[in-house]
Every structure is written in C-alpha cells, then in structure tokens.
Enzyme design. Structure first.
Site, PDB file in Angstrom:
ATOM      1  CG  ASP A 114      -9.065  -4.359   0.111  1.00 37.13           C
ATOM      2  OD1 ASP A 114      -8.780  -5.313  -0.625  1.00 37.13           O
ATOM      3  OD2 ASP A 114      -8.215  -3.517   0.495  1.00 37.13           O
ATOM      4  CG  HIS A 129      -5.058   0.438  -5.533  1.00 37.13           C
ATOM      5  ND1 HIS A 129      -4.390   0.724  -6.713  1.00 37.13           N
ATOM      6  CD2 HIS A 129      -5.500  -0.847  -5.656  1.00 37.13           C
ATOM      7  CE1 HIS A 129      -4.440  -0.347  -7.501  1.00 37.13           C
ATOM      8  NE2 HIS A 129      -5.109  -1.306  -6.882  1.00 37.13           N
ATOM      9  CD  GLN A 131      -9.632  -1.402  -7.762  1.00 31.78           C
ATOM     10  OE1 GLN A 131      -8.757  -2.144  -8.169  1.00 31.78           O
ATOM     11  NE2 GLN A 131     -10.893  -1.512  -8.159  1.00 31.78           N
TER      12      GLN A 131
HETATM   13  N1  NVA Z   1      -5.691  -3.933   0.078  1.00 32.66           N
HETATM   14  C1  NVA Z   1      -5.283  -4.843  -0.977  1.00 32.66           C
HETATM   15  C2  NVA Z   1      -5.700  -4.315  -2.303  1.00 32.66           C
HETATM   16  C3  NVA Z   1      -5.392  -5.234  -3.470  1.00 32.66           C
HETATM   17  C4  NVA Z   1      -5.759  -4.637  -4.786  1.00 32.66           C
HETATM   18  C5  NVA Z   1      -3.785  -5.020  -0.909  1.00 32.66           C
HETATM   19  O1  NVA Z   1      -3.065  -4.045  -0.686  1.00 32.66           O
HETATM   20  O2  NVA Z   1      -3.324  -6.149  -1.074  1.00 32.66           O
HETATM   21  N1   CP Z   2      -7.255  -4.625  -7.813  1.00 31.26           N
HETATM   22  C1   CP Z   2      -5.986  -4.785  -8.195  1.00 31.26           C
HETATM   23  O1   CP Z   2      -5.154  -3.857  -8.106  1.00 31.26           O
HETATM   24  O2   CP Z   2      -5.710  -5.996  -8.739  1.00 31.26           O
HETATM   25  P1   CP Z   2      -4.252  -6.597  -8.954  1.00 31.26           P
HETATM   26  O3   CP Z   2      -3.630  -6.717  -7.590  1.00 31.26           O
HETATM   27  O4   CP Z   2      -4.478  -7.928  -9.613  1.00 31.26           O
HETATM   28  O5   CP Z   2      -3.470  -5.663  -9.829  1.00 31.26           O
END
Ligand code: NVA
Ligand code: CP
Length: 328
Positions: free
Chosen positions: A245, A150, A153
């Site tokens: 997280d 990600h 982020q």
């Molecule tokens: N680890 C989480 C991050 C959400 C922004 C997911 O993948 O759902």
């Molecule tokens: N942190 C993040 O990516 O948030 P969303 O899943 O709401 O986009």
C-alpha cells in the site's frame, strides 16, 4: 418489481447471509468467517451475472448516499456503478457542499439521511466519524475507508485471491509496508477466515496493537497464523501473495519526508518478488505511487493483480449492498 428477476435477494450458499440485513460494515472484525464467506459467494455470483449480462436489479428504487471527506476514484466509481447495475441510485454528497461536522453535526447528517436513503457509504478521516454515523442512522453505514480500516477493499482482495489461487486457505499471504488501514483490515480478515498472514513493516509503523490482539484472538478459534515483524525479505520468502500500500496515506502528507527516509527497504520490486513463489501474485489497493512502494516492473508485470482487485471492488460492494440493505 424485483420478483421478475431469477430471485429477488436470492439465497447464497451460506445460510447466514440473511442475518446481514441491516448490518453496518465498519470493520471486518465485526463479521464471522461464515459471514465473510457469504459476501464472497454472492460477489462471485454477481460477477457471473454481470459477465453474462443477466439483469439483477435487486435494489430497484433503493438509494445509497455517498459521503467523501477524501478523494477517491475506485470507491466512488464502483459504488455508483454498482447501485446503477442493481437498479438503484447513488448520490455523491461532495464534502465541500455538505460540510459534515461544520455546517451540520455528524449525528444530524445521519438523522437526515436515514429519512431519505436506504444506506450510507462514507469515506472519512477519523474512524470515529463512521462509528458516529452508524450510531445515529437507522440504515446501514458502510465504511469506504477510514484511518482504521478499509473493509470493502479487503473483500475485493480476498475475491481476487480466490480467482487467482482457487482458495484462500494454505497460502502464505504477505503484506509489506505501512501498518495502516489496509494492514488492519487484512489482519481482521485473516483472523476471521483462518488465513496465514505475514506483515512486515518498518519499526514504529506496525499495525496497532489492539488490532493485532483482536486478530490473534479470532485466530485461536479459526487456526489463522498471524506474524508481524520487520524483515521484508522474510515476508517475501516463499510467499504466494505479496501485498503493499502507499507509504504516505491520505491525511499523512505532512509526514512525507520522514516516511520517504524509512520505507525504501520495503519497496516491492523485482528483487523482493524473486524471493517469493514462482506464481506469486502481487497486490496493491491503489492508487499506486510508482517508484515508491512498487516499481513499474512489478506493477506492470505478469504477477500483478492490481486491476483485478480494482474490478472486484464493484462485485464485492454489490454483494455487500444487496446483503445489508433491507429486502422488500
Ligand atoms: N492507505 C491508503 C489506502 C488508499 C486506498 C490511504 O489511506 O490513503
Ligand atoms: N483503493 C481505493 O479505495 O481507491 P480510491 O481511493 O480511488 O477509492
């Protein structure tokens, strides 16, 4: 004409910024520390311009396609708002309409989109999907979250640490929880930028071995310190940053019962935070599952940086968009 602005695509402090034009942003492992620095510098600059209400329509006439295979609040809102503030436009290609991979193959989606838009942002289940999009699209592809990383982020998070602490260097940054996409991206950032990162996960939930190896390889060049272990208290002890997280990421819902048995000792609560430095900042990418990985007391307390992180998604993504999209 963008030339009416202070400078179209103004040069940031880091000269390497120019070399980001046309680049995909799939994982932070693909970037040098200098390139990540260039993104952060531009993000601070853009935040300042936005705060002063100075126009910065550097992407006038440009379009971003946004593909979402999974839900989103922050990613969707910040990419679209960012494109609007930059004078461009974003299209939300809801997955139920496009049905990428079933109605049309991923390569064919890429081959169509590249004819119309200037960049593609995709949130996908499998990282291989963003890789395939990038292989088949001539325009930059930005990963808006995959099961591997990600990157946007973590750029926002690095910016937030700089705002709170003044610098990224010399801080004990700890991550407590699931060794998944957020932990992977933190590892890549730490390796590239020479940071001290401690990761504490339950056994069997460590970050992937290849990710740790790649981050440690970068660390040999940058002086980063990367520790991966199982003791959440050791990670919290003397930390200046504690990051967590969700225990159950999008796509892992069927593992909920197992995960809820394993993860409770990794909850970021008052007792864990009390082991850290008095001015520790607590971070979470959001959405938070209050009462699971983080308590209300911590999330709403004075150490919480979570909404600054959410805000900085906007500024760091605007930085990325202006650096990777082709200048005129
Ligand atoms: N680890 C989480 C991050 C959400 C922004 C997911 O993948 O759902
Ligand atoms: N942190 C993040 O990516 O948030 P969303 O899943 O709401 O986009």
């Amino acid at each position: 004409m963008p030339t009416a602005e202070p400078a179209a695509f103004p040069v940031t402090a880091a000269p390497s910024a120019e070399s980001l034009e046309g680049r995909d942003v799939l994982t932070l492992a693909d970037f040098t520390g200098a390139e990540l620095r260039a993104i952060l510098d531009r993000a601070h600059q853009l935040k300042d311009l936005q705060r002063r209400r100075e126009p910065h329509r550097w992407l006038e006439g440009r379009t971003l396609a946004m593909i979402f295979e999974k839900p989103s609040l922050r990613t969707r809102c910040t990419f679209e708002t960012g494109m609007t503030q930059l004078g461009g436009h974003a299209i939300d290609l809801a997955s139920e309409h496009m049905q990428m991979g079933s109605r049309e193959s991923v390569p064919d989606v890429a081959r169509n989109l590249e004819r119309w838009v200037d960049a593609i942002m995709a949130r996908v289940y499998l990282h291989a999907t963003v890789v395939t999009l990038a292989q088949h699209a001539s325009v930059p592809v930005i990963n808006g979250l995959s099961d591997y990383s990600h990157p946007c982020q973590i750029m926002a998070d690095l910016m937030t640490v700089e705002e709170w602490k003044g610098s990224l260097q010399g801080l004990k940054i700890s991550y407590v929880g699931d060794g998944f996409n957020i932990a992977n991206s933190l590892l890549f950032a730490a390796g590239a930028l020479g940071l001290e990162l401690h990761i504490a996960t339950p056994p069997d939930y460590e970050p992937r071995e290849d990710v740790v190896t790649r981050a440690r390889r970068a660390a040999r060049q940058t002086g980063a310190r990367i520790e991966v272990y199982h003791d959440p208290r050791a990670a919290a002890d003397g930390a200046e940053v504690i990051y967590t997280d969700s225990w159950i990421s999008m796509g892992q819902e069927s593992e909920r019962a197992d995960r809820l048995r394993v993860f409770p000792p990794y909850q970021v609560n008052g007792a864990l935070v009390s082991l850290a430095r008095p001015e520790v900042m607590v971070m979470h990418c959001l959405p938070a599952h209050r009462g699971e990985e983080i308590t209300d007391e911590v999330m709403d307390g004075r150490h919480s940086a979570v909404f600054d992180q959410a805000e900085n998604r906007l500024h760091t993504q605007k930085a990325i968009l202006t650096l990777v999209m082709k200048g005129r």
